[in-house]
Design a protein around this motif. Structure first.
Motif, PDB file in Angstrom:
ATOM      1  N   ARG A   1     -35.204  48.904  38.805  1.00 42.68           N
ATOM      2  CA  ARG A   1     -34.518  49.326  40.194  1.00 42.68           C
ATOM      3  C   ARG A   1     -35.881  49.807  40.881  1.00 42.68           C
ATOM      4  NH1 ARG A   1     -30.477  54.133  37.886  1.00 42.68           N
ATOM      5  NH2 ARG A   1     -28.885  52.663  37.307  1.00 42.68           N
ATOM      6  N   PHE A   2     -36.980  50.035  40.474  1.00 44.02           N
ATOM      7  CA  PHE A   2     -38.256  50.070  41.408  1.00 44.02           C
ATOM      8  C   PHE A   2     -38.537  48.566  41.781  1.00 44.02           C
ATOM      9  CE2 PHE A   2     -42.804  49.138  41.284  1.00 44.02           C
ATOM     10  CZ  PHE A   2     -43.102  50.001  42.379  1.00 44.02           C
ATOM     11  N   LEU A   3     -38.520  47.716  40.899  1.00 50.08           N
ATOM     12  CA  LEU A   3     -38.672  46.292  41.488  1.00 50.08           C
ATOM     13  C   LEU A   3     -37.575  45.765  42.520  1.00 50.08           C
ATOM     14  CD1 LEU A   3     -39.803  44.550  38.199  1.00 50.08           C
ATOM     15  CD2 LEU A   3     -41.224  44.922  40.266  1.00 50.08           C
ATOM     16  N   GLU A   4     -36.456  46.310  42.436  1.00 45.21           N
ATOM     17  CA  GLU A   4     -35.292  45.843  43.276  1.00 45.21           C
ATOM     18  C   GLU A   4     -35.756  46.351  44.638  1.00 45.21           C
ATOM     19  OE1 GLU A   4     -30.455  46.441  44.163  1.00 45.21           O
ATOM     20  OE2 GLU A   4     -31.795  47.877  43.005  1.00 45.21           O
ATOM     21  N   VAL A   5     -36.201  47.382  44.743  1.00 47.51           N
ATOM     22  CA  VAL A   5     -36.300  48.171  46.185  1.00 47.51           C
ATOM     23  C   VAL A   5     -37.820  47.310  46.701  1.00 47.51           C
ATOM     24  CG1 VAL A   5     -37.005  50.179  47.284  1.00 47.51           C
ATOM     25  CG2 VAL A   5     -35.358  50.397  45.556  1.00 47.51           C
ATOM     26  N   VAL A   6     -38.688  47.393  45.701  1.00 43.64           N
ATOM     27  CA  VAL A   6     -39.624  46.657  46.260  1.00 43.64           C
ATOM     28  C   VAL A   6     -39.716  45.349  46.712  1.00 43.64           C
ATOM     29  CG1 VAL A   6     -42.377  45.801  45.649  1.00 43.64           C
ATOM     30  CG2 VAL A   6     -41.349  48.279  44.991  1.00 43.64           C
ATOM     31  N   LEU A   7     -38.931  44.507  45.877  1.00 42.92           N
ATOM     32  CA  LEU A   7     -38.641  42.897  46.255  1.00 42.92           C
ATOM     33  C   LEU A   7     -37.953  42.980  47.195  1.00 42.92           C
ATOM     34  CD1 LEU A   7     -38.313  41.511  42.580  1.00 42.92           C
ATOM     35  CD2 LEU A   7     -40.176  41.324  44.260  1.00 42.92           C
ATOM     36  N   SER A   8     -36.866  43.817  47.725  1.00 46.85           N
ATOM     37  CA  SER A   8     -36.004  43.751  48.897  1.00 46.85           C
ATOM     38  C   SER A   8     -36.774  43.856  50.178  1.00 46.85           C
ATOM     39  CB  SER A   8     -34.830  44.848  48.852  1.00 46.85           C
ATOM     40  OG  SER A   8     -33.938  44.618  47.679  1.00 46.85           O
ATOM     41  N   TRP A   9     -37.823  44.891  49.951  1.00 43.26           N
ATOM     42  CA  TRP A   9     -38.723  44.988  51.076  1.00 43.26           C
ATOM     43  C   TRP A   9     -39.743  43.742  51.357  1.00 43.26           C
ATOM     44  CZ3 TRP A   9     -44.234  44.892  50.592  1.00 43.26           C
ATOM     45  CH2 TRP A   9     -44.921  45.066  51.762  1.00 43.26           C
TER      46      TRP A   9
ATOM     47  N   TRP B   1     -39.166  40.486  50.240  1.00 44.30           N
ATOM     48  CA  TRP B   1     -38.311  39.140  50.950  1.00 44.30           C
ATOM     49  C   TRP B   1     -38.082  39.430  52.267  1.00 44.30           C
ATOM     50  CZ3 TRP B   1     -40.226  37.564  46.796  1.00 44.30           C
ATOM     51  CH2 TRP B   1     -39.888  37.658  45.647  1.00 44.30           C
ATOM     52  N   ASN B   2     -37.629  40.553  52.639  1.00 43.18           N
ATOM     53  CA  ASN B   2     -37.335  40.768  54.133  1.00 43.18           C
ATOM     54  C   ASN B   2     -38.623  40.695  55.111  1.00 43.18           C
ATOM     55  OD1 ASN B   2     -34.522  41.319  53.652  1.00 43.18           O
ATOM     56  ND2 ASN B   2     -34.999  43.604  53.429  1.00 43.18           N
ATOM     57  N   ARG B   3     -39.750  41.028  54.263  1.00 40.95           N
ATOM     58  CA  ARG B   3     -40.997  40.572  55.171  1.00 40.95           C
ATOM     59  C   ARG B   3     -41.444  39.377  55.153  1.00 40.95           C
ATOM     60  NH1 ARG B   3     -44.858  44.174  56.627  1.00 40.95           N
ATOM     61  NH2 ARG B   3     -46.790  43.286  56.931  1.00 40.95           N
ATOM     62  N   ILE B   4     -41.443  38.519  54.307  1.00 43.64           N
ATOM     63  CA  ILE B   4     -41.872  37.168  54.210  1.00 43.64           C
ATOM     64  C   ILE B   4     -41.020  35.941  53.976  1.00 43.64           C
ATOM     65  CG2 ILE B   4     -43.974  38.085  52.644  1.00 43.64           C
ATOM     66  CD1 ILE B   4     -42.730  36.661  50.120  1.00 43.64           C
ATOM     67  N   TYR B   5     -39.688  36.303  53.962  1.00 46.59           N
ATOM     68  CA  TYR B   5     -38.636  35.267  54.022  1.00 46.59           C
ATOM     69  C   TYR B   5     -37.797  35.768  55.093  1.00 46.59           C
ATOM     70  CZ  TYR B   5     -40.476  33.496  49.584  1.00 46.59           C
ATOM     71  OH  TYR B   5     -41.196  33.174  48.512  1.00 46.59           O
TER      72      TYR B   5
ATOM     73  N   ALA C   1     -54.422  40.637  44.646  1.00 44.06           N
ATOM     74  CA  ALA C   1     -55.014  41.397  45.868  1.00 44.06           C
ATOM     75  C   ALA C   1     -55.456  40.219  47.340  1.00 44.06           C
ATOM     76  CB  ALA C   1     -56.268  42.256  45.772  1.00 44.06           C
ATOM     77  N   LYS C   2     -55.870  39.138  46.854  1.00 39.16           N
ATOM     78  CA  LYS C   2     -56.107  38.148  47.795  1.00 39.16           C
ATOM     79  C   LYS C   2     -54.913  37.619  48.400  1.00 39.16           C
ATOM     80  CE  LYS C   2     -60.559  36.565  46.411  1.00 39.16           C
ATOM     81  NZ  LYS C   2     -61.291  35.293  45.658  1.00 39.16           N
ATOM     82  N   THR C   3     -53.634  37.393  47.243  1.00 36.83           N
ATOM     83  CA  THR C   3     -52.476  37.126  47.856  1.00 36.83           C
ATOM     84  C   THR C   3     -51.682  37.893  48.677  1.00 36.83           C
ATOM     85  OG1 THR C   3     -52.474  35.887  45.414  1.00 36.83           O
ATOM     86  CG2 THR C   3     -50.334  36.206  46.651  1.00 36.83           C
ATOM     87  N   ALA C   4     -52.347  39.432  48.568  1.00 34.59           N
ATOM     88  CA  ALA C   4     -51.429  40.375  49.264  1.00 34.59           C
ATOM     89  C   ALA C   4     -51.625  40.092  50.824  1.00 34.59           C
ATOM     90  CB  ALA C   4     -51.710  41.875  48.907  1.00 34.59           C
ATOM     91  N   ARG C   5     -52.935  39.484  51.092  1.00 28.30           N
ATOM     92  CA  ARG C   5     -53.037  39.190  52.674  1.00 28.30           C
ATOM     93  C   ARG C   5     -52.249  38.365  53.135  1.00 28.30           C
ATOM     94  NH1 ARG C   5     -59.384  37.679  52.411  1.00 28.30           N
ATOM     95  NH2 ARG C   5     -58.630  36.480  50.908  1.00 28.30           N
ATOM     96  N   LYS C   6     -51.454  37.429  52.297  1.00 21.20           N
ATOM     97  CA  LYS C   6     -50.410  36.315  52.936  1.00 21.20           C
ATOM     98  C   LYS C   6     -49.238  37.131  53.272  1.00 21.20           C
ATOM     99  CE  LYS C   6     -52.196  32.564  49.971  1.00 21.20           C
ATOM    100  NZ  LYS C   6     -51.966  31.713  48.879  1.00 21.20           N
ATOM    101  N   LEU C   7     -49.230  38.483  52.884  1.00 25.47           N
ATOM    102  CA  LEU C   7     -47.588  39.287  53.167  1.00 25.47           C
ATOM    103  C   LEU C   7     -47.332  39.489  54.682  1.00 25.47           C
ATOM    104  CD1 LEU C   7     -47.641  41.747  50.277  1.00 25.47           C
ATOM    105  CD2 LEU C   7     -46.844  39.404  50.326  1.00 25.47           C
ATOM    106  N   THR C   8     -48.576  39.097  55.509  1.00 25.34           N
ATOM    107  CA  THR C   8     -48.319  39.154  56.995  1.00 25.34           C
ATOM    108  C   THR C   8     -47.626  37.692  57.388  1.00 25.34           C
ATOM    109  OG1 THR C   8     -50.560  38.314  57.451  1.00 25.34           O
ATOM    110  CG2 THR C   8     -50.090  40.716  57.130  1.00 25.34           C
TER     111      THR C   8
ATOM    112  N   LYS D   1     -37.257  30.149  54.921  1.00 31.23           N
ATOM    113  CA  LYS D   1     -36.148  30.525  54.078  1.00 31.23           C
ATOM    114  C   LYS D   1     -36.188  30.131  52.481  1.00 31.23           C
ATOM    115  CE  LYS D   1     -32.975  30.355  58.099  1.00 31.23           C
ATOM    116  NZ  LYS D   1     -31.566  29.600  58.630  1.00 31.23           N
ATOM    117  N   VAL D   2     -35.567  30.633  51.579  1.00 30.98           N
ATOM    118  CA  VAL D   2     -35.781  29.978  50.318  1.00 30.98           C
ATOM    119  C   VAL D   2     -34.160  30.064  49.900  1.00 30.98           C
ATOM    120  CG1 VAL D   2     -36.091  32.505  49.349  1.00 30.98           C
ATOM    121  CG2 VAL D   2     -36.452  30.576  47.974  1.00 30.98           C
ATOM    122  N   ALA D   3     -34.008  29.096  48.873  1.00 31.57           N
ATOM    123  CA  ALA D   3     -32.858  28.727  48.601  1.00 31.57           C
ATOM    124  C   ALA D   3     -32.605  28.915  46.726  1.00 31.57           C
ATOM    125  CB  ALA D   3     -32.156  27.368  48.962  1.00 31.57           C
TER     126      ALA D   3
END
Length: 823
Positions: free
Chosen positions: A274-282, A284-288, A461-468, A473-475
């Protein structure tokens, strides 16, 4: 309560509104279209167990979905089924004080059957509805977690209250397609008791299947599972053998086996999921810009009765997170995921393990104890019906193409099924298509020789910089399922009659694994998602200078889409919405193409690293155009060919292209498919027919431009083959080994890519040359002598001469120069 129906309805409405001040639902199938309801027939919803809270949730969701209401007021002259159009299959007996007994059929359920028998001219649509208050994939010894998890056990009133209190905001509701009451009970019109039992049995089986798909199998505690692994006969024997061979006390080997089992086993946790569901929802909305899910009905259907093995393509570390997220959001149990031990790093490893990951070492060929423990763990997964996910490619594709499947995990799966095939195993291929892969830049570096960066908490941690950044889209496309039993029936029809154990390997095992690998790879490719980036890349990379007039580019993209629609590769392929103009604008917004303003019309081109990066997205869909491109390439250097000659030449090259791109056509299908594409090219005006000859369009025409662009989708592959054949002929028969030929081909292809400005890193991919040489051996074109040298006959010279019909004079001379061959 029936004396005051209006008051009863008012009270239930009040309770429902109070309940939904707290409860939040995720619903599947709550619309008439997806259920396929007949508006002229009455509807009766069925819930498994009597419960006021479930009744209120059902009423709310039918109202919200515009379905026939679950509790409408009844008129005196109403001839619909008795009672409310909602019934419970079972009611509980006993209670908080008295001992609870097995549930019994409700009176309303019996009334429904009675009504159906009394009114044979009328039918009722019986809609099963499943409600899950939280979805728990784990069992813990904590009494609190046992009380507050909606699992396989039937909850009492107190437990249900606590479940709603804690998990009410994570409630999942699934409506299922209706049953025809008349069809179910028709054969028992003279026996009401048997009609009751038949419908009850059908519904009971249905609810059990849905529950397994949503919750997964009834799982044991991880610690119990780990300790049970080392007590299996196979592991016990491996412990004894290791102790004898290495002269180690059995107790120490036993402890080592326990350590291996603990290192491997997943530890699914409801809280973590459930924690991952919340985090991943956030995330995906941010990067896709959106996640498109297609053909989800496949896993929903097969998960109800089978152990499911999800086999996605592997393009990014995002793959396993995304697939588990999509499955969970669509009401399916997240799978246990095979992850490399390199991901079992501090912080990240424990989270992944609790999210369903089990860890495996890259190689355990020299460690029989570890191999046995891992095999037994996999056998437990399959025999108990767990859903599992693994990547048959082994690693992530750096080129955007499907990699050659590795046999290891497939072989383990087949051998486990042979030992115990009571639980069917079904493979579900999954294509995950990105418009912009997160690791794209690092892939380019690795293809150019840069060492792969080891996974660590610091690289994360370096990858986290790409979150901006935005990655488009992804299929997630689900392909047609593959039933393992059907594959085995094809290879060895008598496989069920043999006796198997953990060590036994039938002589036909490798053939079965190869067949399974082929089906998995081709089914993944058959579920490809075509997107605007891939279409734009395909056209621009087919030009000499990686640039084209905007109007012409848009027209060509529309025409290519028309080709795919005229002769669809598979029903599971998805095409992008909009037109070429929309796709080009989208690519510009993503920053992947450049626009050069011109008075006569803007030029669209590729520059810098984007020119190379776009080959990745072209390669995602290259297999869709492989056959028409192969046919078109025959006219690159020929004005006219007899149709049978064109079919013959395409057929000669097809096995090598099929092996590289995992095309689905086999046997007689190949010639049929080639003829179909020739007909399509004729209908599209790219070829003309004169008697038994095929002619290309006149030079300088729009049709000739289209044909030439199309031919370039596959021409570099044919050039690569010609390089290998040229080197082999230069050395002569029996003078070079397969390894040396592979090395020479790779080096010369890399040199040619530099000299001629080729932007495709896969042009000098060593694995592609290795695969081509292997296929030359498989097809009998070359053989290996006792010294390991490659020998060939005149057949090879014929194949090389046929290449002259495909490659232009300029390209043939260039390859001859690079391979130092005479003209």
């Amino acid at each position: 309560m029936q004396i005051f129906p209006a008051l009863n309805s008012l009270i239930l409405t009040l309770f429902r509104k109070i309940l939904f001040l707290w409860v939040r639902t995720d619903v599947s199938g709550n619309n008439a279209e997806s259920l396929g309801l007949d508006p002229d027939k009455p509807v009766c919803y069925v819930l498994q167990y009597s419960s006021l809270s479930s009744r209120l949730v059902l009423q709310q969701e039918t109202l919200k979905g515009g379905l026939p209401p679950a509790a409408p007021p009844r008129r005196p002259d109403d001839r619909s089924p008795p009672g409310r159009p909602m019934i419970f299959l079972y009611r509980r007996t006993g209670g908080a004080v008295r001992r609870r007994h097995a549930p019994v059929l409700t009176s309303r359920f019996r009334e429904l059957i009675h009504y159906g028998l009394e009114h044979p001219d009328q039918d009722v649509q019986v809609v099963p509805v499943s409600i899950f208050w939280g979805r728990s994939p784990d069992k813990e010894r904590s009494l609190v977690k046992l009380l507050l998890s909606d699992t396989w056990s039937v909850a009492g009133r107190l437990q249900k209250f606590l479940i709603i209190l804690v998990h009410g905001r994570n409630t999942y509701v699934q409506f299922n397609r209706p049953l025809s009451l008349r069809q179910v009970i028709d054969e028992y019109r003279d026996n009401e008791a048997r009609a009751n039992r038949k419908l009850a049995r059908i519904l009971r089986t249905h609810f059990r299947r849905v529950r397994q798909a949503v919750l997964g199998p009834d799982l044991s505690h991880r610690r119990t599972l780990v300790s049970s692994l080392v007590r299996t006969p196979a592991v016990k024997e491996a412990i004894r053998e290791t102790a004898r061979k290495d002269d180690i006390p059995p107790e120490k080997v036993h402890a080592k086996a326990l350590k291996y089992a603990d290192e491997i086993a997943a530890s699914m946790s409801l809280v973590t999921i459930r924690f991952l569901e919340v985090v991943l929802s956030w995330l995906w909305n941010r990067i896709y810009k959106g996640i498109a899910v297609n053909n989800i009905k496949v896993p929903r259907e097969v998960a109800q009765d089978n152990a499911v093995v999800y086999v996605p393509c592997h393009r990014s570390h995002i793959d396993y997170l995304l697939l588990s997220y999509v499955l969970y959001r669509n009401g399916l149990m997240p799978p246990h995921i095979a992850a490399g031990i390199n991901l079992n790093m501090p912080v990240v490893g424990p989270i992944l393990r609790r999210g369903g990951a089990f860890f495996m070492r890259r190689s355990f060929r020299d460690n029989p104890l570890y191999a046995t423990v891992f095999n037994e763990y996999m056998h437990v997964m399959f025999s108990r019906g767990y859903s599992v996910e693994y990547f048959v490619e082994g690693g992530r594709s750096r080129t955007g193409r499907m990699l050659q499947p590795r046999p290891g995990m497939l072989s383990m799966t087949v051998r486990s099924f042979l030992r115990d095939h009571r639980k069917p195993i079904v493979f579900v291929p999954v294509y995950i298509g990105y418009e912009k892969v997160m690791e794209g830049r690092s892939y380019l570096g690795e293809l150019r020789g840069k060492k792969k960066q080891k996974e660590s908490i610091f690289t994360l941690a370096k990858t986290a910089r790409k979150l901006t950044s935005s990655f488009g889209k992804v299929a997630v496309n689900f392909g047609d399922p593959i039933h393992l039993s059907e594959v085995l029936d094809t290879i060895e029809p008598s496989w069920r009659s043999e006796a198997y154990n953990s060590e036994y390997r039938p002589v036909w095992l490798n053939r079965a694994v190869d067949e399974l690998a082929f089906r998995v790879a081709t089914h993944i490719n058959s579920a490809v998602a075509v997107n605007p980036i891939g279409m734009t890349a395909t056209v621009l990379l087919g030009t000499e200078r990686l640039a084209m007039d905007e109007v012409q580019l848009v027209r060509l993209m529309d025409q290519l889409a028309g080709l795919l629609q005229a002769n669809p590769y598979a029903e599971t392929v998805t095409l992008p919405e909009g037109s070429g103009k929309d796709w080009l604008q989208y690519c510009e917004n993503m920053g992947l193409v450049v626009r050069l303003p011109q008075k006569l019309g803007d030029i669209i081109g590729l520059e810098g690293s984007n020119a190379t990066l776009m080959t990745y997205y072209r390669n995602n869909i290259q297999h869709l155009f492989a056959l028409p491109s192969l046919v078109a390439s025959l006219f690159e250097n020929n004005i006219s060919l007899r149709r049978d000659k064109a079919v013959f030449l395409a057929g000669i090259a097809y096995p090598y292209i099929q092996s590289e791109l995992f095309l689905k056509y086999r046997g007689a299908e190949v010639e049929t498919a080639i003829h179909q594409w020739i007909d399509v090219l004729i209908n599209q005006g790219l070829l003309t027919v004169e008697d038994d000859r095929l002619n290309r369009p006149e030079e300088g025409t729009q049709a000739m431009l289209r044909l030439r662009i199309l031919s370039r989708f596959i021409i570099q592959t044919l050039e690569r083959y010609h390089i290998t054949l040229g080197i082999l002929r230069r050395y002569g028969s029996g003078k070079i080994s397969a390894g040396e030929l592979e090395e020479q081909s790779t080096l010369l292809a890399e040199r040619m890519s530099i000299l001629f400005g080729l932007n495709a890193p896969e042009f000098f991919d060593k694995t592609l040359f290795r695969n081509f040489i292997t296929n030359l051996q498989t097809n009998g074109v070359v053989t290996t002598d006792d010294q390991g040298m490659l020998c060939y006959s005149a057949t090879l010279d014929e194949v090389a001469e046929d290449a002259r019909l495909v490659l232009s004079v300029e390209k043939r001379q260039a390859i001859q120069q690079v391979t130092m061959m005479g003209a």
